[in-house]
Scaffold this motif. Structure first.
Motif, short mmCIF file in Angstrom:
data_model
loop_
_atom_site.label_atom_id
_atom_site.label_comp_id
_atom_site.label_asym_id
_atom_site.label_seq_id
_atom_site.Cartn_x
_atom_site.Cartn_y
_atom_site.Cartn_z
N ALA A 136 0.94 -1.65 0.19
CA ALA A 136 -0.13 -0.16 0.18
C ALA A 136 0.54 1.59 -0.39
O ALA A 136 0.46 2.23 -0.18
N ALA A 137 2.17 0.96 0.06
CA ALA A 137 3.29 2.15 0.33
C ALA A 137 3.03 3.32 -0.88
O ALA A 137 3.63 2.61 -2.11
N ASP A 138 2.87 4.71 -0.70
CA ASP A 138 3.20 5.31 -1.95
C ASP A 138 3.87 6.27 -1.60
O ASP A 138 5.16 5.47 -1.18
N ASP A 139 4.41 7.29 -3.07
CA ASP A 139 5.91 7.93 -2.81
C ASP A 139 6.14 8.23 -1.50
O ASP A 139 6.83 7.97 -0.77
N ASP A 140 5.28 8.85 -0.84
CA ASP A 140 5.89 9.80 0.08
C ASP A 140 5.83 8.88 0.70
O ASP A 140 6.63 8.37 2.16
N ASP A 141 5.22 7.88 1.28
CA ASP A 141 5.79 6.47 2.13
C ASP A 141 7.19 5.88 1.81
O ASP A 141 7.85 6.04 2.95
N GLN A 142 7.49 5.21 1.05
CA GLN A 142 8.90 5.54 0.57
C GLN A 142 9.65 5.77 1.15
O GLN A 142 10.74 5.90 1.79
N ALA A 143 9.57 7.50 0.60
CA ALA A 143 10.31 8.32 1.08
C ALA A 143 10.99 8.58 2.11
O ALA A 143 11.59 9.04 3.10
N ARG A 144 9.54 8.37 3.14
CA ARG A 144 9.93 8.41 4.39
C ARG A 144 10.46 7.48 5.30
O ARG A 144 11.67 7.29 5.82
N ILE A 145 10.03 6.15 4.85
CA ILE A 145 10.90 4.89 4.51
C ILE A 145 12.08 5.19 5.16
O ILE A 145 13.16 4.78 5.78
N ALA A 146 12.15 5.51 3.85
CA ALA A 146 14.42 5.23 3.41
C ALA A 146 14.88 6.66 4.17
O ALA A 146 15.98 6.49 4.42
N ASP A 147 14.10 7.82 4.52
CA ASP A 147 14.78 8.71 5.42
C ASP A 147 15.10 8.38 6.12
O ASP A 147 15.86 8.72 7.10
N GLY A 148 13.99 7.48 7.45
CA GLY A 148 14.64 7.08 8.48
C GLY A 148 15.33 6.04 8.52
O GLY A 148 15.82 6.45 9.11
N LEU A 149 15.65 5.05 7.37
CA LEU A 149 17.00 4.40 7.38
C LEU A 149 18.01 4.54 7.56
O LEU A 149 19.18 4.33 8.33
N ALA A 150 17.88 6.25 6.18
CA ALA A 150 19.43 6.70 5.86
C ALA A 150 19.73 7.65 7.32
O ALA A 150 20.75 7.76 7.96
N ARG A 151 18.16 8.10 8.56
CA ARG A 151 18.86 8.76 9.45
C ARG A 151 19.35 7.73 9.98
O ARG A 151 20.28 7.86 11.32
N MET A 152 19.09 6.61 10.01
CA MET A 152 19.52 5.43 11.92
C MET A 152 21.26 5.30 10.84
O MET A 152 21.80 4.61 12.24
N ALA A 153 21.47 5.09 9.46
CA ALA A 153 22.76 4.85 9.17
C ALA A 153 23.40 6.62 9.44
O ALA A 153 24.50 6.27 9.91
N ALA A 154 23.11 7.90 9.50
CA ALA A 154 24.29 8.61 10.31
C ALA A 154 23.83 8.29 11.27
O ALA A 154 24.88 8.72 11.83
N GLU B 143 24.92 5.82 13.00
CA GLU B 143 25.90 4.49 13.25
C GLU B 143 26.50 5.19 13.22
O GLU B 143 27.74 4.96 14.09
N ARG B 144 27.23 6.40 12.14
CA ARG B 144 28.23 7.54 12.27
C ARG B 144 28.31 8.38 13.27
O ARG B 144 29.28 9.22 13.20
N GLY B 145 27.18 8.42 14.64
CA GLY B 145 26.83 8.93 15.16
C GLY B 145 26.87 10.86 14.45
O GLY B 145 26.96 11.85 15.28
N GLU B 146 26.08 10.56 13.10
CA GLU B 146 25.97 12.19 12.78
C GLU B 146 24.40 12.23 12.85
O GLU B 146 23.57 13.20 12.47
N ASP B 147 23.37 11.68 14.28
CA ASP B 147 21.79 11.58 13.86
C ASP B 147 21.57 11.39 15.25
O ASP B 147 22.09 10.10 15.64
N ALA C 51 15.83 8.00 15.02
CA ALA C 51 15.93 7.58 13.72
C ALA C 51 15.22 6.65 13.56
O ALA C 51 14.21 6.36 12.42
N ASP C 52 15.15 5.97 14.76
CA ASP C 52 14.58 4.63 15.14
C ASP C 52 13.09 4.56 15.04
O ASP C 52 12.54 3.38 14.41
N ILE C 53 12.26 5.68 15.78
CA ILE C 53 11.37 5.14 15.39
C ILE C 53 10.87 5.67 14.23
O ILE C 53 9.40 5.64 14.32
N ASP C 54 10.93 7.13 14.01
CA ASP C 54 10.61 7.47 12.94
C ASP C 54 10.78 6.46 11.54
O ASP C 54 9.58 6.06 11.34
N PHE C 55 11.73 5.46 11.43
CA PHE C 55 11.99 4.55 10.60
C PHE C 55 10.57 3.13 10.86
O PHE C 55 9.56 3.37 10.30
#
Lengths: 236, 236
Positions: A123-141, A143-147, A152-156
DNA sequence: AGGCGGACAATTATACGACGAATGCAATGT
DNA sequence: ACATTGCATTCGTCGTATAATTGTCCGCCT
């Protein structure tokens, strides 16, 4: 004479009284002693009976108490409490951070979130996909101490719950947020979360690929690991 | 002058007012027109402002409205409603019996109940097993017209939810009960439930055998069929 | 002596009236 | 045009009074 607790956040007297009483109830403060009468509550808090009654009515609405004339207000058995009410859950998790409660909550997550991921894959639309991707990106960041790793985890997870496009799943939004918030100090101090980002990525990829089955099993594995962690610790 | 609606069930004025307002909100009665003032509500229902305020406070506790001075009381967006509150769910399901809502609710059940069955397979004690067996027996009896099929069905599912020995799962008790109650006229009129008893039996057997995996998949199949049924009907 | 019914009391339920505080809105002055 | 001030509205809080409900207890009848 009036307590004038206007310094408290929420400003509103009824709200603060509700909070105080709610916390007292879930901490078992009235397991032995009977719940006070309206008059007593008012006197104890330095508030009028109107405020007292409104706070008690809200407790009633959340299933914590029931009131009848002559009998007084009584605390209902915990089974009758509305655990999915954000306030109630918050009070519960705040009270003393029970590992047991954390385990039970994650037993719920292991039911909800994999299915949410499966639904999101469809069911995910483009916005949802973007939000999920963003959450993941923030988790990765993070990991490097940049967020902030917690945010990030919650957002994901919230992004996936919302992407399921089902109001019942969306309902878990605030619950997962508060639960993650209080549990992070537990799960995060045990094990490095290096593997965690990879697992989250697997979920995100499956959803992006619209693969329901893969999304479900990836999410189940993720939360299953958390559960194992808790069980291992709880069984000490 | 006061309406004296003491004939209504629940007897209690605040409760009936809460019910009336709650129903009005979920039916979208205030989507266009603003929510009335406390004074207006009181006048409209022939009740005092105290009762009005207590009812509104309960609506606030359930997340349906929020109130601020000068701005008045406003209906919060549906996403903020506490859908797991029995009252709110009841109002929602009563409002016009939306197939969409039924589908969404069963999408939740397909997450919860299989996992509950899996947990029950591990955690159920003798009493739980007996209750599950009893529910199944009653379903079989109902098949032969010797018991109420709806009650039996509800008992069966509730027994499993309770057997999971997790308060969060137990929470769905009343929800499943009311949802089944209102949905029965839909699902039951479509297809004979001959296969249904067999599926229920498979779940019960797996739990009795302490086979988590089998219990989960059996329950998933059961509710999955219901979902397919709804999807087929809803897609018309 | 024991059970039963009615009076009593405690507590919530409801009602009314008043004032305070916050805040959106408009009038007003610069 | 904009900032300031005043005003009106609405919820927030308070106090008191009365009704309704129901547990408790006492006394009466059997």
């Amino acid at each position: 004479m009036a307590a004038r607790m206007t310094g408290m956040p929420g400003g509103n007297l009824t709200r603060t009284t509700l909070d105080t009483l709610g916390r007292a109830i879930v901490t078992g403060e009235y397991d032995e002693t009977p719940f006070p009468t309206e008059a007593e509550i008012g006197k104890a808090h330095g508030i009028s009976r109107s405020v007292t009654r409104e706070a008690v009515k809200m407790l009633t609405a959340k299933g914590l108490v029931s009131a009848r004339p002559r009998q007084g207000t009584v605390v209902r058995p915990a089974a009758a409490w509305n655990l999915f009410d954000p306030d109630v859950l918050h009070w519960l998790l705040d009270r003393k951070f029970s590992v047991e409660l954390l385990r039970q909550f994650n037993q719920l997550r292991v039911a909800i979130e994999p299915e949410a991921a499966a639904l999101a894959a469809v069911a995910a639309d483009d916005d949802d996909q973007a939000r999920i991707a963003d959450g993941l990106a923030r988790m990765a960041a993070a990991e490097r101490g940049e967020d902030d790793p917690l945010e990030a985890d919650i957002d994901f997870h919230v992004a996936i719950l919302l992407a399921a496009k089902n109001p019942f799943y969306a309902q878990f939004r605030e619950m997962v947020a508060t639960a993650l918030n209080t549990s992070i100090r537990f799960t995060n101090t045990i094990v490095g979360r290096s593997a965690s980002v990879e697992q989250h990525a697997a979920v995100a990829e499956a959803i992006a690929a619209r693969d329901s089955v893969a999304a479900r099993s990836a999410m189940r594995a993720l939360i299953g690991d958390v559960l194992d962690l808790i069980d291992a610790r709880g069984a000490v």
